[in-house]
Scaffold this motif. Sequence first.
Motif, PDB file in Angstrom:
ATOM      1  N   ASP A  84       0.750  -1.190   0.195  1.00  0.00           N
ATOM      2  CA  ASP A  84      -0.014   0.160   0.037  1.00  0.00           C
ATOM      3  C   ASP A  84       1.039   1.268   0.047  1.00  0.00           C
ATOM      4  N   ASN A 114      -3.161  -4.555  -0.609  1.00  0.00           N
ATOM      5  CA  ASN A 114      -4.600  -4.614  -1.322  1.00  0.00           C
ATOM      6  C   ASN A 114      -4.860  -3.284  -2.327  1.00  0.00           C
ATOM      7  N   HIS A 186       2.008  -7.890   3.923  1.00  0.00           N
ATOM      8  CA  HIS A 186       1.148  -6.772   4.100  1.00  0.00           C
ATOM      9  C   HIS A 186       0.562  -6.905   5.219  1.00  0.00           C
ATOM     10  N   HIS A 206      -0.685  -2.537   6.839  1.00  0.00           N
ATOM     11  CA  HIS A 206      -2.165  -2.479   6.698  1.00  0.00           C
ATOM     12  C   HIS A 206      -2.997  -2.119   7.876  1.00  0.00           C
TER      13      HIS A 206
END
Length: 274
Positions: A84, A114, A186, A206
């Motif tokens: 991210d 994501n 992540h 995350h």
Amino acid sequence: MKSSRKKKWILGGVGIGALLGLAILAFDIRLKTVYYEVKSNKIEQEITIGLIADLHSCDYGPNQITLTDAIEQTKPDFLLLAGDIIDDDMPEQKAIEFLDWAGKNYPSYYVTGNHEYWTKQIERMRQIVRQAGVTVLEGETLALDINGQTIDLSGINDTEEKWWPKELEQAAASRHNDVFSILLSHRPEQIENYLPHQYDLITVGHAHGGQWRIPGLLNGLLAPNQGLFPRYAGGRYDFEKSVMIVSRGLARESTRIPRIFNRPEYVVIRVLPE
Ligand SMILES: [Fe+2]
């Protein structure tokens, strides 16, 4: 009468001042550097790792100077980018500025998050990262030579990649015995899947620190994929064979809900001989 009214005014002023001070502290989103120490008998000399998570293309000044200065001051041996870094809903420029700097200045390793998948252009995201000179890890293990000693670094894609469990198996299988090992991923909520592989250190992001915190009372209110009162919102988690460090991340203007008592952080992990 007069003196009691004066007293009330003073008390009122102090109360308002205290509330203002508290609000300033609560909504403080200046970058901070957070340090952890991990001891291992597999290490002979100290290793310093810089962990950057969840930048979400946020702005840390011209050429990301606030963030890059903070990193420079800690002299890391290498950088881990835990996904991210690029946001699907923000201009990419600030992420690219940071990636370019990281790739030029430090050995840097990245795994997807994501939000990079949510751009629906995951290959282009990886290309941006590679072009910056940052290594993209997708289920492999690299033997890194740090100050004359070898450590193993594995990295896996975000769970948006359906092959990620295979990547984890494959990466873990190609480690060397008796070498300090790091898993870069992540997501902290997948910890039960990581633990059987007995990595010495697991680095993730995350959770954004659970967005709202109450120092000393509540380590995070809400985190993606963990819901309310997340178990792994941010910080250090010690398991029998592994230590997991969860970065509270760097996202600020990318999120609609403000961070409360939860300053964005750059994480430094010092791995020391036991
Ligand atoms: Fe994420």
